[in-house]
Design an enzyme around this catalytic site. Structure first.
Site, PDB file in Angstrom:
ATOM      1  N   ASP A  12      26.813 125.249  24.389  1.00  0.00           N
ATOM      2  CA  ASP A  12      25.503 124.954  24.856  1.00  0.00           C
ATOM      3  C   ASP A  12      24.723 126.362  25.123  1.00  0.00           C
ATOM      4  O   ASP A  12      25.410 127.615  24.818  1.00  0.00           O
ATOM      5  CB  ASP A  12      25.773 124.523  26.349  1.00  0.00           C
ATOM      6  CG  ASP A  12      24.089 124.153  27.076  1.00  0.00           C
ATOM      7  OD1 ASP A  12      23.192 123.918  26.301  1.00  0.00           O
ATOM      8  OD2 ASP A  12      24.027 124.403  28.146  1.00  0.00           O
ATOM      9  N   TYR A  44      17.559 128.352  24.747  1.00  0.00           N
ATOM     10  CA  TYR A  44      17.048 127.902  23.341  1.00  0.00           C
ATOM     11  C   TYR A  44      15.780 127.345  23.297  1.00  0.00           C
ATOM     12  O   TYR A  44      14.899 127.421  22.263  1.00  0.00           O
ATOM     13  CB  TYR A  44      18.130 126.959  22.734  1.00  0.00           C
ATOM     14  CG  TYR A  44      19.524 127.418  22.468  1.00  0.00           C
ATOM     15  CD1 TYR A  44      19.915 128.814  22.719  1.00  0.00           C
ATOM     16  CD2 TYR A  44      20.460 126.723  21.674  1.00  0.00           C
ATOM     17  CE1 TYR A  44      21.023 129.364  22.397  1.00  0.00           C
ATOM     18  CE2 TYR A  44      21.609 127.063  21.347  1.00  0.00           C
ATOM     19  CZ  TYR A  44      21.920 128.507  21.629  1.00  0.00           C
ATOM     20  OH  TYR A  44      23.148 128.849  21.132  1.00  0.00           O
ATOM     21  N   GLY A  45      15.397 126.743  24.235  1.00  0.00           N
ATOM     22  CA  GLY A  45      14.128 126.038  24.474  1.00  0.00           C
ATOM     23  C   GLY A  45      12.959 126.629  24.137  1.00  0.00           C
ATOM     24  O   GLY A  45      12.049 126.015  23.734  1.00  0.00           O
ATOM     25  N   CYS A  75      23.656 120.285  24.589  1.00  0.00           N
ATOM     26  CA  CYS A  75      22.550 121.000  24.584  1.00  0.00           C
ATOM     27  C   CYS A  75      21.379 120.036  24.027  1.00  0.00           C
ATOM     28  O   CYS A  75      21.703 119.959  22.486  1.00  0.00           O
ATOM     29  CB  CYS A  75      22.557 122.403  23.822  1.00  0.00           C
ATOM     30  SG  CYS A  75      20.888 123.236  23.858  1.00  0.00           S
ATOM     31  N   ASN A  76      20.377 119.512  24.401  1.00  0.00           N
ATOM     32  CA  ASN A  76      19.610 118.809  24.001  1.00  0.00           C
ATOM     33  C   ASN A  76      18.732 119.479  22.850  1.00  0.00           C
ATOM     34  O   ASN A  76      18.240 118.941  21.812  1.00  0.00           O
ATOM     35  CB  ASN A  76      18.457 118.381  25.089  1.00  0.00           C
ATOM     36  CG  ASN A  76      19.005 117.087  25.861  1.00  0.00           C
ATOM     37  OD1 ASN A  76      18.935 116.000  26.006  1.00  0.00           O
ATOM     38  ND2 ASN A  76      19.874 117.594  27.112  1.00  0.00           N
ATOM     39  N   THR A  77      18.364 120.753  23.265  1.00  0.00           N
ATOM     40  CA  THR A  77      17.578 121.450  22.115  1.00  0.00           C
ATOM     41  C   THR A  77      18.317 121.721  20.951  1.00  0.00           C
ATOM     42  O   THR A  77      17.686 121.558  19.839  1.00  0.00           O
ATOM     43  CB  THR A  77      17.069 122.826  22.746  1.00  0.00           C
ATOM     44  OG1 THR A  77      16.519 122.411  24.090  1.00  0.00           O
ATOM     45  CG2 THR A  77      16.291 123.500  21.855  1.00  0.00           C
ATOM     46  N   CYS A 184      17.749 117.943  29.566  1.00  0.00           N
ATOM     47  CA  CYS A 184      18.413 119.193  29.373  1.00  0.00           C
ATOM     48  C   CYS A 184      19.685 119.274  30.256  1.00  0.00           C
ATOM     49  O   CYS A 184      19.449 118.671  31.448  1.00  0.00           O
ATOM     50  CB  CYS A 184      17.474 120.304  29.890  1.00  0.00           C
ATOM     51  SG  CYS A 184      18.396 122.093  30.103  1.00  0.00           S
ATOM     52  N   HIS A 186      21.239 121.307  31.803  1.00  0.00           N
ATOM     53  CA  HIS A 186      21.291 122.143  33.001  1.00  0.00           C
ATOM     54  C   HIS A 186      20.768 121.562  34.037  1.00  0.00           C
ATOM     55  O   HIS A 186      21.131 121.860  35.088  1.00  0.00           O
ATOM     56  CB  HIS A 186      20.462 123.377  32.853  1.00  0.00           C
ATOM     57  CG  HIS A 186      21.013 124.488  31.880  1.00  0.00           C
ATOM     58  ND1 HIS A 186      21.071 124.517  30.372  1.00  0.00           N
ATOM     59  CD2 HIS A 186      21.416 125.846  32.241  1.00  0.00           C
ATOM     60  CE1 HIS A 186      21.583 125.658  30.166  1.00  0.00           C
ATOM     61  NE2 HIS A 186      21.717 126.409  31.087  1.00  0.00           N
TER      62      HIS A 186
END
Length: 260
Positions: A12, A44-45, A75-77, A184, A186
């Site tokens: 992530d 990262y976003g 990690c979604n991004t 996300c 997080h």
């Protein structure tokens, strides 16, 4: 080393993916794991697709050097911007994490859902294509500016985060959402603060359990489940502050600082 006892690798942009790791560890407690927190490059976003792909390749290659049998992009991004290219480049199963729009769309009664995510996720082609499947649902998108940075700084529970969440969530409440998708990895660490703002009628939906179940299914498909009786070994690496990562883990786990 027999393939089944090799570790599951996870990465992530920081410590958020530990929310995914915890779900995997609960469902698959005998699996060895290696977690990479790329906090030095968080978030990262706000990065370009090319930068996200470059970082995802770097993380993947480090985990492959550690003999990982499967890689979870926690990690979604990174998932929405890099998983297609990673699957084409490497001969190893990848598990991705995407905003849980489908379960929200199935559960909503008001036909209005909110999604709190990073700019990189909301701007991605994969997210855009997913949204097209739900044209009968109103989806209110909100970038969670600065939330990841504050979480990485160890400020969970702070007034700074409370104030940002009020700003981001109140328009969604006024629009009558009944589901909030956390886009996300997080953000599950902010659920106690989010619950103080949202009406009790609003369901909070994240992807952690679904990712754990998918990980198990893929391990079974490839005959990679660890059936040994040896206690699992869980390793956590960060290229930034090990203290912040250690603080979010259970007390028996200590993060190590590594250059990767």
């Amino acid at each position: 080393m027999h393939n089944s006892i090799k570790p599951i690798g996870l990465f992530d942009s920081g410590l958020g993916g530990t929310s995914i790791w915890k779900e995997i560890n609960i469902l698959l407690p005998s699996e060895n794991t290696i977690y990479l927190s790329d906090s030095k490059n968080a978030p990262y976003g706000q990065k370009t697709k090319e930068e996200i792909l470059e970082l995802s390749i770097k993380n993947t290659e480090y985990l492959l050097e550690q003999n990982c049998k499967i890689i979870v992009i926690a990690c979604n991004t990174a998932t929405t911007n890099a998983i297609k290219e990673l699957r084409e480049k490497y001969n190893i199963p990848f598990i991705g994490i995407e905003p849980a729009i489908k379960p929200a769309a199935l559960q909503t009664q008001t036909k209005t859902i909110g999604i709190l995510a990073t700019k990189g996720t909301l701007n991605s082609e994969l997210f855009h294509n997913t949204v097209l499947n739900y044209e009968d649902i109103t989806i209110i998108e909100q970038v969670g500016y600065n939330l990841v940075q504050l979480i990485e700084e160890g400020k969970i529970g702070s007034k700074e985060i409370d104030d940002l969440l009020e700003e981001y969530l109140n328009p969604m409440i006024q629009a009558n959402i009944d589901c909030l998708v956390l886009g996300c990895s997080h953000y599950p660490y902010l659920i106690p603060q989010i619950k103080k703002i949202l009406p009790e009628s609003v369901k909070i939906i994240d992807s952690g359990l679904a990712v754990a179940r998918q990980t198990k299914a893929v391990l079974e498909k490839h005959n990679l489940l660890n059936n040994s009786n040896t206690p699992a070994k869980n390793i956590f690496y960060t290229n930034s502050s090990p203290e912040v990562l250690s603080n979010i883990l259970d007390k028996e786990y200590i993060a190590e600082k590594k250059d990767f």
